[in-house]
Design a protein around this motif. Structure first.
Motif, PDB file in Angstrom:
ATOM      1  N   ASN A 151      63.776  12.009  12.764  1.00  0.00           N
ATOM      2  CA  ASN A 151      65.125  12.670  11.579  1.00  0.00           C
ATOM      3  C   ASN A 151      66.040  11.211  12.295  1.00  0.00           C
ATOM      4  OD1 ASN A 151      66.577  14.622   9.897  1.00  0.00           O
ATOM      5  ND2 ASN A 151      67.504  15.438  12.304  1.00  0.00           N
ATOM      6  N   LEU A 152      65.839  10.649  12.542  1.00  0.00           N
ATOM      7  CA  LEU A 152      66.691   9.519  12.788  1.00  0.00           C
ATOM      8  C   LEU A 152      66.292   8.413  12.446  1.00  0.00           C
ATOM      9  CD1 LEU A 152      66.963   9.830  17.071  1.00  0.00           C
ATOM     10  CD2 LEU A 152      68.159  10.434  15.008  1.00  0.00           C
ATOM     11  N   VAL A 153      67.540   7.722  11.349  1.00  0.00           N
ATOM     12  CA  VAL A 153      67.181   5.949  11.092  1.00  0.00           C
ATOM     13  C   VAL A 153      68.559   5.970  11.235  1.00  0.00           C
ATOM     14  CG1 VAL A 153      65.895   7.180   8.643  1.00  0.00           C
ATOM     15  CG2 VAL A 153      68.224   7.384   9.066  1.00  0.00           C
ATOM     16  N   VAL A 154      68.176   3.905  10.945  1.00  0.00           N
ATOM     17  CA  VAL A 154      69.785   3.312  11.024  1.00  0.00           C
ATOM     18  C   VAL A 154      70.582   3.078  10.065  1.00  0.00           C
ATOM     19  CG1 VAL A 154      70.479   1.131  11.982  1.00  0.00           C
ATOM     20  CG2 VAL A 154      68.237   2.190  13.162  1.00  0.00           C
ATOM     21  N   ALA A 155      71.679   3.437  10.087  1.00  0.00           N
ATOM     22  CA  ALA A 155      72.323   2.967   8.876  1.00  0.00           C
ATOM     23  C   ALA A 155      73.669   2.183   9.045  1.00  0.00           C
ATOM     24  CB  ALA A 155      72.851   4.712   8.331  1.00  0.00           C
ATOM     25  N   CYS A 156      74.498   1.669   8.378  1.00  0.00           N
ATOM     26  CA  CYS A 156      75.818   0.942   8.674  1.00  0.00           C
ATOM     27  C   CYS A 156      76.498   1.728   9.120  1.00  0.00           C
ATOM     28  CB  CYS A 156      76.098  -0.038   8.261  1.00  0.00           C
ATOM     29  SG  CYS A 156      75.962   0.550   6.197  1.00  0.00           S
ATOM     30  N   GLY A 157      77.789   1.465   9.366  1.00  0.00           N
ATOM     31  CA  GLY A 157      78.523   2.464   9.740  1.00  0.00           C
ATOM     32  C   GLY A 157      79.564   3.302   8.302  1.00  0.00           C
ATOM     33  N   ALA A 171      73.769  -4.155  17.388  1.00  0.00           N
ATOM     34  CA  ALA A 171      75.135  -4.111  17.999  1.00  0.00           C
ATOM     35  C   ALA A 171      76.018  -1.950  17.110  1.00  0.00           C
ATOM     36  CB  ALA A 171      76.075  -4.677  18.803  1.00  0.00           C
ATOM     37  N   GLU A 172      75.829  -3.101  15.553  1.00  0.00           N
ATOM     38  CA  GLU A 172      76.050  -2.639  14.559  1.00  0.00           C
ATOM     39  C   GLU A 172      75.707  -1.282  13.760  1.00  0.00           C
ATOM     40  OE1 GLU A 172      77.592  -5.750  11.729  1.00  0.00           O
ATOM     41  OE2 GLU A 172      78.097  -6.465  13.192  1.00  0.00           O
ATOM     42  N   ALA A 173      74.784  -1.520  14.474  1.00  0.00           N
ATOM     43  CA  ALA A 173      74.163   0.422  14.215  1.00  0.00           C
ATOM     44  C   ALA A 173      74.437   0.988  14.537  1.00  0.00           C
ATOM     45  CB  ALA A 173      72.742  -0.593  13.813  1.00  0.00           C
ATOM     46  N   THR A 174      74.232   1.976  13.767  1.00  0.00           N
ATOM     47  CA  THR A 174      74.281   3.439  13.961  1.00  0.00           C
ATOM     48  C   THR A 174      73.588   4.049  13.336  1.00  0.00           C
ATOM     49  OG1 THR A 174      75.721   4.043  11.563  1.00  0.00           O
ATOM     50  CG2 THR A 174      76.688   3.672  13.470  1.00  0.00           C
ATOM     51  N   LEU A 175      73.678   5.694  14.170  1.00  0.00           N
ATOM     52  CA  LEU A 175      72.692   6.510  13.978  1.00  0.00           C
ATOM     53  C   LEU A 175      72.441   7.674  13.801  1.00  0.00           C
ATOM     54  CD1 LEU A 175      68.977   6.549  15.990  1.00  0.00           C
ATOM     55  CD2 LEU A 175      70.751   7.939  17.489  1.00  0.00           C
ATOM     56  N   ASP A 176      71.598   7.856  12.822  1.00  0.00           N
ATOM     57  CA  ASP A 176      71.825   8.710  11.820  1.00  0.00           C
ATOM     58  C   ASP A 176      71.177   9.912  11.536  1.00  0.00           C
ATOM     59  OD1 ASP A 176      73.703  10.010   8.998  1.00  0.00           O
ATOM     60  OD2 ASP A 176      71.666   9.363   8.049  1.00  0.00           O
ATOM     61  N   HIS A 177      71.318  10.673  11.884  1.00  0.00           N
ATOM     62  CA  HIS A 177      70.599  11.922  11.137  1.00  0.00           C
ATOM     63  C   HIS A 177      70.480  12.059  10.322  1.00  0.00           C
ATOM     64  CE1 HIS A 177      72.053  12.578  15.492  1.00  0.00           C
ATOM     65  NE2 HIS A 177      71.043  13.692  15.832  1.00  0.00           N
ATOM     66  N   VAL A 178      69.305  12.687   8.927  1.00  0.00           N
ATOM     67  CA  VAL A 178      69.215  12.178   7.917  1.00  0.00           C
ATOM     68  C   VAL A 178      69.570  13.899   7.555  1.00  0.00           C
ATOM     69  CG1 VAL A 178      67.196  12.441   6.074  1.00  0.00           C
ATOM     70  CG2 VAL A 178      67.075  10.912   8.145  1.00  0.00           C
ATOM     71  N   HIS A 179      68.543  14.796   8.029  1.00  0.00           N
ATOM     72  CA  HIS A 179      69.020  16.187   8.171  1.00  0.00           C
ATOM     73  C   HIS A 179      70.175  16.458   8.864  1.00  0.00           C
ATOM     74  CE1 HIS A 179      68.000  20.635   7.472  1.00  0.00           C
ATOM     75  NE2 HIS A 179      68.847  20.719   8.322  1.00  0.00           N
TER      76      HIS A 179
END
Length: 136
Positions: free
Chosen positions: A77-83, A57-65
């Motif tokens: 190209n997708l990883v999980v990052a905190c806000g 629930a706290e994870a955000t989807l991040d685009h590396v590029h």
């Protein structure tokens, strides 16, 4: 005055088409949820930049590029990052981000298992440059 005599030769300009700028590619919610869950699982349920464990629930989807620079919403190209880390990265290219935060590059190499290998190579290069600058 010559300008006032030419008023009848002016033609009104046409309006710009409605809609303005094109929207970014939008994923259906079910596909986005599936990609986020898969990335969260593949990244060891941790932020790939700071290494903090987090629930889905706290994870955000991040685009590396970043999409702003031509990146796509594809699994490599997708990883999980905190806000906070996702906001810190913003639309920086991975090279720029890892040059500013070498510790993020170390964690990225450790936790981002399914990203494209060129991203990991760039992270490794940023870490080695940071160590070289620290030693000098």
């Amino acid at each position: 005055c010559a300008v006032s005599r030419l008023w009848h030769f002016r033609r009104p300009l046409g309006r710009a088409p409605r809609g303005g700028l094109e929207r970014r590619e939008s994923l259906p919610p079910t596909l986005k949820r599936a990609l986020k869950t898969a990335a969260w699982r593949d990244c060891g349920q941790r932020c790939v930049y700071c290494g903090t464990a987090m629930p889905l629930a706290e994870a955000t989807l991040d685009h590396v590029h970043p999409m702003a620079r031509g990146g796509r919403s594809q699994p490599g190209n997708l990883v999980v990052a905190c806000g906070p880390c996702n906001r810190r990265k913003g639309d920086l290219h991975p090279d720029e981000f890892f040059a500013r935060w070498p510790t993020a590059a170390e964690n990225f190499m450790r936790y981002a298992r399914t990203v494209h290998r060129a991203f990991k190579r760039n992270a490794r290069r940023a870490v080695s440059l940071a160590w070289a600058e620290a030693a000098a």
